[in-house]
Design a protein around this motif. Structure first.
Motif, PDB file in Angstrom:
ATOM      1  N   THR A  20     -29.870 -13.023  70.986  1.00 13.42           N
ATOM      2  CA  THR A  20     -29.767 -14.488  71.066  1.00 13.42           C
ATOM      3  C   THR A  20     -30.914 -14.994  71.995  1.00 13.42           C
ATOM      4  O   THR A  20     -31.643 -13.970  72.671  1.00 13.42           O
ATOM      5  N   CYS A  21     -31.457 -16.082  71.591  1.00 14.35           N
ATOM      6  CA  CYS A  21     -32.682 -16.763  72.414  1.00 14.35           C
ATOM      7  C   CYS A  21     -32.199 -18.126  73.071  1.00 14.35           C
ATOM      8  O   CYS A  21     -32.001 -19.174  72.239  1.00 14.35           O
ATOM      9  N   ALA A  22     -32.123 -18.102  74.295  1.00 22.50           N
ATOM     10  CA  ALA A  22     -31.825 -19.347  75.035  1.00 22.50           C
ATOM     11  C   ALA A  22     -33.177 -20.002  75.517  1.00 22.50           C
ATOM     12  O   ALA A  22     -33.914 -19.576  76.250  1.00 22.50           O
ATOM     13  N   ASN A  75     -28.845 -25.024  72.922  1.00 24.93           N
ATOM     14  CA  ASN A  75     -30.418 -24.835  73.094  1.00 24.93           C
ATOM     15  C   ASN A  75     -30.510 -23.239  72.802  1.00 24.93           C
ATOM     16  O   ASN A  75     -31.402 -22.439  73.513  1.00 24.93           O
ATOM     17  N   THR A  76     -29.691 -22.710  71.762  1.00 26.46           N
ATOM     18  CA  THR A  76     -29.871 -21.358  71.616  1.00 26.46           C
ATOM     19  C   THR A  76     -30.023 -21.046  70.125  1.00 26.46           C
ATOM     20  O   THR A  76     -29.424 -21.880  69.169  1.00 26.46           O
ATOM     21  N   VAL A  77     -30.872 -20.051  69.706  1.00 22.58           N
ATOM     22  CA  VAL A  77     -30.794 -19.541  68.396  1.00 22.58           C
ATOM     23  C   VAL A  77     -30.433 -18.143  68.393  1.00 22.58           C
ATOM     24  O   VAL A  77     -30.664 -17.396  69.256  1.00 22.58           O
ATOM     25  N   TYR A  78     -29.924 -17.608  67.163  1.00 22.35           N
ATOM     26  CA  TYR A  78     -29.175 -16.430  67.215  1.00 22.35           C
ATOM     27  C   TYR A  78     -29.787 -15.700  65.804  1.00 22.35           C
ATOM     28  O   TYR A  78     -30.345 -16.514  64.868  1.00 22.35           O
ATOM     29  N   LEU A  79     -29.827 -14.512  65.837  1.00 23.92           N
ATOM     30  CA  LEU A  79     -30.092 -13.564  64.814  1.00 23.92           C
ATOM     31  C   LEU A  79     -28.975 -12.232  64.605  1.00 23.92           C
ATOM     32  O   LEU A  79     -29.000 -11.531  65.434  1.00 23.92           O
ATOM     33  N   GLN A  80     -28.071 -12.653  63.804  1.00 25.57           N
ATOM     34  CA  GLN A  80     -27.038 -11.626  63.383  1.00 25.57           C
ATOM     35  C   GLN A  80     -27.615 -10.592  62.419  1.00 25.57           C
ATOM     36  O   GLN A  80     -28.133 -10.889  61.346  1.00 25.57           O
ATOM     37  N   MET A  81     -27.793  -9.422  62.900  1.00 25.58           N
ATOM     38  CA  MET A  81     -28.485  -8.325  62.075  1.00 25.58           C
ATOM     39  C   MET A  81     -27.418  -7.210  61.515  1.00 25.58           C
ATOM     40  O   MET A  81     -26.773  -6.728  62.578  1.00 25.58           O
TER      41      MET A  81
END
Length: 114
Positions: A20-22, A75-81
């Motif tokens: 997660t990137c806030a 205001n968040t971007v996610y990366l599901q790995m």
């Protein structure tokens, strides 16, 4: 501008993590957001990015395993790995780009090991 990345950790091969990137201090919705990885002894490389109109690009080795998404209301971007393997080990950085503005987060360490 601050980009706060979280969600890294130690995971076994085949496991999953969600990064997660806030973001704060910027008009998040207009920025292209990306996740980059710096593997041990290697240069930092783009893993996945999502544009302001939700166009998505993945590096070939993560296609079908990783999913990038964004929530402009948070205001968040996610990366599901998923299906992680040792080659995915590295420090993952969040990037926000709206030329010429370019910002980096502090990185979160992902270690894939048995």
């Amino acid at each position: 501008v601050q980009l706060q990345a979280s969600g890294g950790g130690l995971v076994q091969p085949g496991g999953s993590l969600r990064l997660t990137c806030a973001a704060s201090g910027l008009i998040f919705s207009i920025y292209r957001m990306g996740w980059y990885c710096q593997a041990p002894g290697k240069e930092c490389e783009l893993v996945a990015e999502i544009t302001n109109d939700h166009g998505i690009h993945y590096e070939n080795s993560v296609k079908g395993r990783f999913t990038i998404s964004r929530d402009n209301t948070k205001n968040t971007v996610y990366l599901q790995m998923n299906s992680l393997n040792p080659a995915d080990t590295g420090v993952y950085y969040c990037n926000a780009n709206f030329d010429p503005r370019n910002y980096w987060g502090q990185g979160t360490l992902v270690t894939v090991s048995s």
